[in-house]
Design a protein around this motif. Structure first.
Motif, mmCIF file in Angstrom:
data_model
loop_
_atom_site.group_PDB
_atom_site.id
_atom_site.type_symbol
_atom_site.label_atom_id
_atom_site.label_comp_id
_atom_site.label_asym_id
_atom_site.label_seq_id
_atom_site.Cartn_x
_atom_site.Cartn_y
_atom_site.Cartn_z
ATOM 1 N N GLN A 195 3.846 8.019 3.437
ATOM 2 C CA GLN A 195 3.844 6.598 3.096
ATOM 3 C C GLN A 195 5.212 5.964 3.328
ATOM 4 N N ARG A 234 5.482 5.417 6.973
ATOM 5 C CA ARG A 234 4.697 4.228 7.343
ATOM 6 C C ARG A 234 5.445 2.955 6.979
ATOM 7 N N VAL A 255 1.115 3.943 -3.140
ATOM 8 C CA VAL A 255 0.693 5.346 -3.009
ATOM 9 C C VAL A 255 1.847 6.289 -3.322
ATOM 10 N N CYS A 278 4.016 11.268 -0.236
ATOM 11 C CA CYS A 278 5.169 10.361 -0.356
ATOM 12 C C CYS A 278 5.896 10.211 0.968
ATOM 13 N N THR A 328 0.815 -1.224 0.000
ATOM 14 C CA THR A 328 0.000 0.000 0.000
ATOM 15 C C THR A 328 0.844 1.267 0.000
ATOM 16 N N PRO A 329 1.764 1.445 0.978
ATOM 17 C CA PRO A 329 2.557 2.698 0.942
ATOM 18 C C PRO A 329 3.434 2.803 -0.295
#
Length: 459
Positions: free
Chosen positions: A286, A289, A256, A283, A252-253
């Motif tokens: 993410q 994360r 994105v 950016c 996911t990160p």
């Protein structure tokens, strides 16, 4: 009983041999001749005493008359008419045991003619045999004679003698065993004693106890094996879920950040400052994360290594926690009010700065994540004489009581129903508990669904 009878006969024969030394010798042999037509009876008698001579001669004639009378029976004639009497006898008997019994009865009849049965000695021999079989029980040994009157109209049974325990009185439950020791079944020994059920159970106690222990061990082994298999199956399912979840969390990160960076490079979004700042911030979030996710996975991997070591140092709690609070308020996706209460204000603690920061960060992150529309969190630090207590309380969705005992398990996540934005991979609280224990402390939780949770660390 048969063994004791044979031994008693042997002892009486030994007595006869002693008499032979004093009064002469007697040899009696009985069998079928080679022609199979007559019973051979040979007697060799040497006399040294005239009185004993007359008595012995009288008894010998009685035996001879008895034997010759028996020879006239149908069975004897059938055996005599055969080529070999022994072969026919072996064929007619059902087993070797019956043949030996018949021979013993024949010897019995011959010896009884010369010397009477010694019942006390028989009982003593029988008692020794019983002891060999661990049957030391009170009993009576009876010598019984059965016969009929002159015209065979009345049958009588006489107890010729009794031996054994004089104090023993048979009850109605007493068991009686008979052994007929002559061919006409007119004389027999009778053994009387109480049932030996309790004695048998007593002798079997060791075997039964051992069997029961073995059964328990086998039962426990099967239970442990099944439990281990079920746990392995559950662990496999959890690992499978973790792999799927962590794959999604990692993708996911990356996806994105890739999309935001692609927009800046290929769709002229970098020329507009507002869009550029927005995409760059996306950016950065993410990547943070992703970095946090990788960091926790690596931390758990390090924790499992035997070479893992903490690097404790004195840390000011207020400075450490204030910095963490600012970070979480900045990245929170909902309004977050975090209150810090420290007593005393200059409270310090000796911990590994990196891992302790991760502990507090994980608890604050969970408090924000599982709060509702607004996160209202209170952090309290207190020092007692010997311990430092740190509690993090929220007013979030809470944890059901039956789930609280599992929340520190590896890969475990509390089901959140329709709360789709509360994502995780079941490592955070396991990491927290492991690191707290590495620091020599404990962590507990108090929670009520719908009212929030309180996590308390004691060091």
């Amino acid at each position: 009983m048969r063994t004791s009878d044979f031994n008693e006969i042997v002892l009486r024969v030994n007595e006869l041999q002693k008499d032979n030394v004093e009064h002469g010798s007697v040899t009696v042999s009985a069998g079928y001749g080679a022609d199979g037509n007559s019973l051979v009876t040979s007697q060799t008698i040497s006399y040294t005493d005239s009185t004993y001579k007359d008595t012995l001669h009288s008894r010998t004639e009685t035996i001879a008359d008895t034997v010759r009378t028996d020879t006239g029976s149908d069975e004897a004639r059938a055996v005599a008419s055969s080529e070999s009497g022994l072969d026919v006898l072996l064929k007619k008997q059902d087993s070797l045991k019956e043949l030996l019994l018949s021979i013993q009865q024949g010897i019995h009849a011959g010896v009884d003619t010369y010397i009477d049965i010694n019942l006390q000695r028989y009982d003593s021999l029988l008692n020794n045999v019983l002891k060999e079989h661990e049957l030391e029980i009170p009993h009576h040994t009876l010598l019984i004679h059965t016969g009929r009157n002159a015209d065979s109209t009345v049958m009588y049974i006489d107890t010729v003698g009794m031996a054994g325990d004089s104090s023993y009185i048979p009850t109605p439950r007493a068991v009686r065993y008979d052994y007929d020791f002559n061919m006409s079944r007119s004389q027999r020994y009778q053994l009387v004693f109480e049932p030996v059920d309790s004695l048998v159970w007593k002798h079997m106690t060791g075997i039964l106890t051992t069997s029961f222990i073995i059964l328990l061990i086998l039962g426990f082994s099967f239970w442990f094996l099944i439990r281990t298999l079920l746990r392995q199956k559950t662990l496999e399912e959890i690992k499978s879920d973790f792999t799927n979840n962590i794959t999604h969390e990692l993708k996911t990160p990356i996806a994105v950040a890739y999309a935001a960076n692609d927009a800046l490079l290929n769709f002229n979004q970098a020329e507009e400052k507002t869009k550029r700042d927005q995409y760059l911030r996306i950016c950065q979030e993410q990547l943070q994360r992703l970095s946090s996710l990788v960091e926790q996975i690596l931390s758990m991997s390090m924790e499992r290594r035997k070479t893992f070591r903490l690097h404790p140092e004195e840390v000011n709690l207020k400075e450490l926690i204030v910095s963490l609070v600012e970070q979480h308020q900045l990245k929170a996706d909902k309004p977050a009010q975090i209150t810090l209460e420290i007593e005393p204000k200059t409270l310090t603690i000796v911990v590994d700065r990196t891992h302790f920061s991760n502990i507090i960060s994980n608890l604050i992150d969970n408090a924000v994540k599982y709060s509702k529309e607004r996160a209202d969190i209170t952090i309290r630090c207190r020092q007692t004489e010997q311990t430092v207590t740190i509690s993090i309380a929220d007013r979030g969705i809470g944890i059901p009581l039956d789930k609280q005992k599992h929340i520190f398990d590896k890969f475990y996540r509390v089901p959140t129903g329709n709360l789709h934005n509360a994502k995780g991979y079941g490592l955070g609280l396991f990491y927290v508990k492991s690191m707290v224990e590495k620091h020599g402390g404990t962590i507990t939780v108090k929670s009520e669904p719908g009212k929030g949770s309180i996590f308390t660390i004691t060091l």
